[in-house]
Design a protein around this motif. Structure first.
Motif, PDB file in Angstrom:
ATOM      1  N   THR A 116      34.975  39.808  43.936  1.00  8.60           N
ATOM      2  CA  THR A 116      34.428  39.936  45.289  1.00  8.60           C
ATOM      3  C   THR A 116      33.001  39.408  45.348  1.00  8.60           C
ATOM      4  O   THR A 116      32.618  38.714  46.307  1.00  8.60           O
ATOM      5  CB  THR A 116      34.465  41.403  45.758  1.00  8.60           C
ATOM      6  N   VAL A 159      42.270  47.192  53.035  1.00  8.57           N
ATOM      7  CA  VAL A 159      41.049  46.736  52.367  1.00  8.57           C
ATOM      8  C   VAL A 159      39.972  46.434  53.402  1.00  8.57           C
ATOM      9  O   VAL A 159      38.805  46.812  53.249  1.00  8.57           O
ATOM     10  CB  VAL A 159      41.328  45.479  51.505  1.00  8.57           C
ATOM     11  N   CYS A 193      35.574  49.397  46.002  1.00 10.10           N
ATOM     12  CA  CYS A 193      36.570  49.319  44.925  1.00 10.10           C
ATOM     13  C   CYS A 193      36.919  50.708  44.397  1.00 10.10           C
ATOM     14  O   CYS A 193      38.089  51.006  44.124  1.00 10.10           O
ATOM     15  CB  CYS A 193      36.048  48.439  43.788  1.00 10.10           C
ATOM     16  N   SER A 242      31.142  47.861  44.998  1.00  9.76           N
ATOM     17  CA  SER A 242      31.710  48.754  43.989  1.00  9.76           C
ATOM     18  C   SER A 242      32.150  50.078  44.615  1.00  9.76           C
ATOM     19  O   SER A 242      33.127  50.690  44.161  1.00  9.76           O
ATOM     20  CB  SER A 242      30.689  49.003  42.872  1.00  9.76           C
ATOM     21  N   LEU A 272      41.053  41.915  46.852  1.00  5.15           N
ATOM     22  CA  LEU A 272      41.459  43.268  46.452  1.00  5.15           C
ATOM     23  C   LEU A 272      42.878  43.673  46.833  1.00  5.15           C
ATOM     24  O   LEU A 272      43.427  44.600  46.246  1.00  5.15           O
ATOM     25  CB  LEU A 272      40.481  44.295  47.039  1.00  5.15           C
ATOM     26  N   ILE A 297      40.722  50.944  42.754  1.00  8.17           N
ATOM     27  CA  ILE A 297      41.036  49.686  42.078  1.00  8.17           C
ATOM     28  C   ILE A 297      40.840  49.867  40.578  1.00  8.17           C
ATOM     29  O   ILE A 297      39.765  50.281  40.130  1.00  8.17           O
ATOM     30  CB  ILE A 297      40.131  48.539  42.584  1.00  8.17           C
ATOM     31  N   GLY A 337      38.064  43.427  40.300  1.00  9.75           N
ATOM     32  CA  GLY A 337      37.892  43.401  41.752  1.00  9.75           C
ATOM     33  C   GLY A 337      36.431  43.282  42.152  1.00  9.75           C
ATOM     34  O   GLY A 337      36.087  42.502  43.047  1.00  9.75           O
ATOM     35  N   ASP A 338      35.567  44.050  41.494  1.00 10.89           N
ATOM     36  CA  ASP A 338      34.122  43.992  41.780  1.00 10.89           C
ATOM     37  C   ASP A 338      33.582  42.589  41.500  1.00 10.89           C
ATOM     38  O   ASP A 338      32.853  42.010  42.318  1.00 10.89           O
ATOM     39  CB  ASP A 338      33.367  45.005  40.908  1.00 10.89           C
ATOM     40  N   ARG A 345      45.334  44.233  44.140  1.00 10.83           N
ATOM     41  CA  ARG A 345      44.918  45.151  43.076  1.00 10.83           C
ATOM     42  C   ARG A 345      45.117  46.617  43.468  1.00 10.83           C
ATOM     43  O   ARG A 345      44.824  47.510  42.676  1.00 10.83           O
ATOM     44  CB  ARG A 345      43.443  44.911  42.725  1.00 10.83           C
TER      45      ARG A 345
END
Length: 357
Positions: A301, A348, A287, A284, A330, A292, A297-298, A333
């Motif tokens: 992943t 990323v 992200c 997190s 990610l 993001i 995304g969290d 995003r």
């Protein structure tokens, strides 16, 4: 797990009529193959968008995936591939049979893959309600669409970036919720629609809108192989397959069976895989650092890292797992200038390595 050639077209499975190129015979394109494998292990990852040049094996890889899919238990004569053990994956027809204490006939079948034609209408995709029968006989007569056929399977959309935005919205809504609802003149009918959505396209023909792209779990980028030796190997593989498909498939049968068994074992191990709270916090952090939007995304992943650990027969996620899957989860995003293309993943990857090392 025994491998055989199977393909679903318009809901019908044809065995050995059109031999499929073996997944394990595909040369290169590791990122695409890895993304597909993760989605087979955990369909809740949310599918994959494969973007790349023409003639790079996107369609070949997706169709080759069919051979590796496991068998599932379904209720016979049910058009929605209902799961006899999971009430959340049952159609209304099956629920009524259970309520009436009727005996369900259960059979095994391979997970199916359904192709969505580029010119498909919303009725063909979602299904239609026979209004005349509903009004005159009071029966909810439903003609299932492609979403019904794809339930608990794979829905493949080639050239998804050329598909009408409204249809893409419908597909992504169904994939996210796991249900498809059809409403006509005040009559409503719902059925389970849990499928792995796989889209492919050529970036030269346009990108998806960011709001739609964000709904795909993973994003795989592939390009034309530049190494001359690999190019020759790919040409030789394709020539050998075209000359004698069945003999070529037989040659790769041991590798196909081995990979299919690995995927089945990973699917069974997945519920036992754990990811430490420290690692979840670090995901997190990445992200947030990358700005993001939202929490998809969290979530993706975390899921992808656990699927990768299960594939390697481990019950603990490591930082290396997260760094490996991070760019796939990610890169699409990231906020970007409208004139820029999607990041290759290096930005990323750098963010993950900074936080996790």
């Amino acid at each position: 797990m025994k491998i055989f050639s199977a393909r679903v077209e318009n809901g019908e499975t044809n065995l050995t009529l059109r031999p499929i190129f073996p997944f394990t015979a595909i040369v290169g394109q590791e990122e695409m193959k890895f993304s597909l494998i993760l989605n087979v292990i955990d369909p809740k990852i949310g599918g994959v968008m494969i973007m790349g040049d023409r003639g790079t094996g996107k369609s070949t890889a997706v169709r080759a995936l069919v051979d590796l899919l496991p068998e599932i238990s379904v209720v016979a004569d049910d058009p929605f591939n209902s799961d006899p053990q999971d009430p959340e994956c049952m159609s209304d027809i099956v629920r009524e049979k259970i309520q009436n204490n009727e005996t369900l006939i259960i059979k095994k079948k391979k997970i199916s893959m359904v192709d969505l034609p580029l010119g498909a209408t919303e009725d063909r995709v979602c299904g239609t309600i026979d209004l005349e029968k509903a009004l005159t006989e009071g029966i909810k007569a439903f003609e299932p669409g492609l979403l019904a056929q794809a339930n608990r399977g794979i829905l493949y959309v080639d050239e998804v970036n050329l598909l009408d935005d409204h249809l893409v919205d419908v597909l992504l809504d169904a994939a996210a919720s796991g249900w498809n609802t059809v409403e006509r003149e005040g009559i409503s009918l719902s059925h389970p629609a849990r499928f792995i959505l796989i889209g492919s396209g050529n970036p030269e023909e346009g990108e998806l809108r960011p709001q739609l792209l964000d709904r795909f779990g993973l994003h795989a980028q592939i390009g034309t192989v530049q190494n001359a030796n690999l190019r020759v190997q790919i040409v030789d593989q394709r020539s050998a397959f075209d000359q004698s498909p069945l003999l070529f498939r037989e040659k790769y049968l041991p590798q196909q069976n081995q990979l299919a068994d690995l995927l089945q074992a990973a699917r069974e191990l997945l519920p036992k895989v754990q990811i430490d709270s420290k690692l979840r916090i670090q995901i997190s952090q990445v992200c947030a650092q990358l700005n993001i939007d939202g929490l998809r995304g969290d979530i993706v992943t975390n899921r992808a890292a656990k699927a990768f650990a299960a594939f390697e027969a481990r019950t603990k996620v490591t930082p290396k797992d997260i760094i490996r899957v991070g760019p796939l989860c990610l890169r699409h995003r990231l906020r970007k200038d409208p004139l820029e293309t999607i990041d290759s993943g290096q930005k990323v990857r750098d963010a993950f390595e900074t936080v996790f090392t």
